[in-house]
Design a protein around this motif. Sequence first.
Motif, short mmCIF file in Angstrom:
data_model
loop_
_atom_site.label_atom_id
_atom_site.label_comp_id
_atom_site.label_asym_id
_atom_site.label_seq_id
_atom_site.Cartn_x
_atom_site.Cartn_y
_atom_site.Cartn_z
N LEU A 119 0.88 -1.16 0.00
CA LEU A 119 0.00 0.00 0.00
C LEU A 119 0.92 1.22 0.00
CD1 LEU A 119 -3.18 0.21 0.27
CD2 LEU A 119 -2.72 1.04 2.55
N VAL A 120 0.91 1.94 -1.10
CA VAL A 120 1.75 3.13 -1.17
C VAL A 120 0.92 4.30 -0.64
CG1 VAL A 120 3.10 4.65 -2.66
CG2 VAL A 120 2.98 2.19 -3.16
N VAL A 121 1.39 4.89 0.45
CA VAL A 121 0.65 5.97 1.09
C VAL A 121 1.19 7.28 0.52
CG1 VAL A 121 0.05 7.05 3.28
CG2 VAL A 121 0.40 4.57 3.17
N ALA A 122 0.33 8.02 -0.16
CA ALA A 122 0.73 9.31 -0.74
C ALA A 122 0.18 10.41 0.15
CB ALA A 122 0.19 9.43 -2.16
N VAL A 123 1.05 11.03 0.91
CA VAL A 123 0.63 12.06 1.86
C VAL A 123 0.72 13.42 1.16
CG1 VAL A 123 1.09 13.14 4.10
CG2 VAL A 123 1.46 10.68 3.81
N PRO B 238 -7.36 14.07 2.65
CA PRO B 238 -6.98 14.19 1.24
C PRO B 238 -5.92 13.17 0.78
CG PRO B 238 -5.83 15.83 2.53
CD PRO B 238 -6.72 15.08 3.49
N ASN B 239 -5.33 12.44 1.76
CA ASN B 239 -4.23 11.53 1.39
C ASN B 239 -4.78 10.28 0.71
OD1 ASN B 239 -2.39 13.32 2.68
ND2 ASN B 239 -3.17 12.54 4.65
N VAL B 240 -4.00 9.77 -0.24
CA VAL B 240 -4.46 8.64 -1.06
C VAL B 240 -3.56 7.44 -0.78
CG1 VAL B 240 -4.97 7.87 -3.42
CG2 VAL B 240 -5.18 10.29 -2.83
N LYS B 241 -4.17 6.27 -0.65
CA LYS B 241 -3.38 5.04 -0.46
C LYS B 241 -3.58 4.19 -1.70
CE LYS B 241 -4.77 6.59 3.70
NZ LYS B 241 -6.03 7.19 4.14
N VAL B 242 -2.47 3.70 -2.26
CA VAL B 242 -2.56 2.97 -3.52
C VAL B 242 -2.14 1.52 -3.32
CG1 VAL B 242 -1.79 2.92 -5.91
CG2 VAL B 242 -2.14 5.12 -4.76
N LEU B 243 -3.07 0.64 -3.59
CA LEU B 243 -2.85 -0.80 -3.41
C LEU B 243 -2.25 -1.37 -4.69
CD1 LEU B 243 -3.63 -3.14 -1.36
CD2 LEU B 243 -5.60 -3.52 -2.87
N CYS B 244 -1.20 -2.13 -4.56
CA CYS B 244 -0.57 -2.75 -5.72
C CYS B 244 0.22 -3.98 -5.25
CB CYS B 244 0.34 -1.75 -6.45
SG CYS B 244 1.68 -1.11 -5.43
N HIS C 286 7.91 1.05 -8.34
CA HIS C 286 7.55 1.87 -9.49
C HIS C 286 6.38 2.80 -9.15
CE1 HIS C 286 6.86 3.11 -13.58
NE2 HIS C 286 5.62 2.63 -13.55
N VAL C 287 5.37 2.25 -8.47
CA VAL C 287 4.20 3.07 -8.09
C VAL C 287 4.64 4.19 -7.15
CG1 VAL C 287 1.99 3.02 -6.83
CG2 VAL C 287 2.55 1.19 -8.46
N ASP C 288 5.47 3.84 -6.18
CA ASP C 288 5.95 4.82 -5.20
C ASP C 288 6.72 5.94 -5.92
OD1 ASP C 288 7.56 6.15 -3.19
OD2 ASP C 288 7.10 4.51 -1.82
N ALA C 289 7.65 5.53 -6.81
CA ALA C 289 8.47 6.53 -7.50
C ALA C 289 7.61 7.42 -8.41
CB ALA C 289 9.56 5.83 -8.32
N THR C 290 6.61 6.82 -9.05
CA THR C 290 5.75 7.61 -9.93
C THR C 290 4.97 8.66 -9.13
OG1 THR C 290 5.51 5.67 -11.35
CG2 THR C 290 3.89 7.43 -11.67
N LEU C 291 4.43 8.23 -7.99
CA LEU C 291 3.65 9.18 -7.18
C LEU C 291 4.57 10.24 -6.57
CD1 LEU C 291 1.17 6.73 -5.42
CD2 LEU C 291 0.73 8.20 -7.39
N ALA C 292 5.74 9.81 -6.09
CA ALA C 292 6.68 10.77 -5.48
C ALA C 292 7.15 11.78 -6.52
CB ALA C 292 7.86 10.03 -4.87
N GLY C 293 7.20 11.34 -7.79
CA GLY C 293 7.69 12.20 -8.86
C GLY C 293 6.69 13.26 -9.28
N LEU C 294 5.50 13.23 -8.72
CA LEU C 294 4.48 14.21 -9.14
C LEU C 294 4.82 15.63 -8.70
CD1 LEU C 294 1.13 12.27 -8.52
CD2 LEU C 294 2.18 12.89 -10.70
N GLY C 295 5.62 15.76 -7.68
CA GLY C 295 5.99 17.12 -7.25
C GLY C 295 6.18 17.20 -5.75
N ASP C 296 6.53 18.40 -5.32
CA ASP C 296 6.83 18.62 -3.90
C ASP C 296 5.61 18.46 -3.00
OD1 ASP C 296 9.38 19.11 -4.50
OD2 ASP C 296 9.26 21.32 -4.37
N THR D 142 5.77 10.08 -0.10
CA THR D 142 5.24 8.72 -0.16
C THR D 142 5.93 7.81 0.86
OG1 THR D 142 6.86 8.26 -1.87
CG2 THR D 142 4.64 8.78 -2.61
N ARG D 143 5.21 6.79 1.24
CA ARG D 143 5.75 5.72 2.10
C ARG D 143 5.09 4.43 1.65
NH1 ARG D 143 7.48 6.01 7.58
NH2 ARG D 143 7.95 3.80 7.69
N THR D 144 5.88 3.41 1.44
CA THR D 144 5.29 2.13 1.06
C THR D 144 5.12 1.24 2.29
OG1 THR D 144 6.14 2.20 -1.19
CG2 THR D 144 5.65 0.03 -0.31
N ALA D 145 3.89 0.77 2.47
CA ALA D 145 3.59 -0.13 3.59
C ALA D 145 3.27 -1.52 3.06
CB ALA D 145 2.38 0.40 4.36
#
Length: 350
Positions: free
Chosen positions: A196-200, A304-310, A317-327, A331-334
Amino acid sequence: MTFTPVSPAVAARAAVTGPTAESVAYPNIALVKYWGKRDEDLFLPVTGSLSMTLDIFPTTTSVRVIDGPADVVEFNGVTASGAERTRIETFLDLVRAKAGRGERAMVVTSNAGPTGAGLASSASGFAALATAAAAAYELDLDPRALSRLARRGSGSASRSIFGGFVVWHAGEGEGEAGDQSSFAEPIGGDGLDPALVVAVVNQGTKAVSSRVAMRATTATSPFYRPWAESSVLDLAEMRKAIAARDLPTIGEIAERNALGMHATMLTARPGIRYLSPHSIAILDTVLALRADGIMAYATIDAGPNVKVLCSRADAPHVDATLAGLGDFVTTRTAHIGPAASLTTTSPAPT
Ligand code: DP6
């Protein structure tokens, strides 16, 4: 034996006279949501829910029985006051009533993750408090009873008593019958090892608590009943998908269930919106990942935070893609996390 230290200001306020217990509990993220109570006092939910316990952002809590006139609560290093303190005191009153005890307690609790930001801090918080308080007041509870106790602090905390995939039963009936039958328990899922990639996007405390939003939604949204009815079906399908270790189906159900829950909030009167433009940007990215063949699915709680299941393999890859969206996003992968546990206990000082 070592406990998390109590700050000198707090320690000076009361003498420890009884047992001390320290616990740790992890947040859980619902894949089929709990949204709406049929009994506010007993925390009986309208529908059953299902979650995954995480291995990040634990809460550590110690409870010491003290000789003093009032409970002393330290929260993230600061003496708690106001609503935060009242919630903990009310919960301790329940534990004391069950134990037939009257002494006050010193509670020291800290969250490794953000508090009140839709990242399940109340789930890990009350699971940890239930575990430590039950031990400090010498209540002998099995995990099911502990889960029912944690539920009275925060509904979602009932699920954090267990690790892995957990179902919280809505229970049957009202009053005592409802209280007895509304507990969480672990369900299979052996062989499933998702990430679960947590996008804060916002670490701040939310403006409207999930409790208040849940109450308003249940009372005023014309979409609430249809969502609750479909959520019952989602739960049945989710259990099958977990038994079949079918991650894409698990993800599809989780995403639709969460978006449906947000639809009920948006259509409350007045509407409640936790999703921010940054949340939407992440939802768009999840769609783009899927278009590229990556099985990634979003879920969002009361924030507003989104958690992405993969899958675990796709997570970097999912973590890096989300982290790359901007400042605006961190992200944290759980992965799958453990049950709440008692880490240390010591008897009353002699
Ligand atoms: C959106 O358990 O925080 O995270 O029982 O009033 O304390 P109270 O609410 P809480 O609500 C959690 C709502 C949710 C969905 C979920 O975790 O199932």
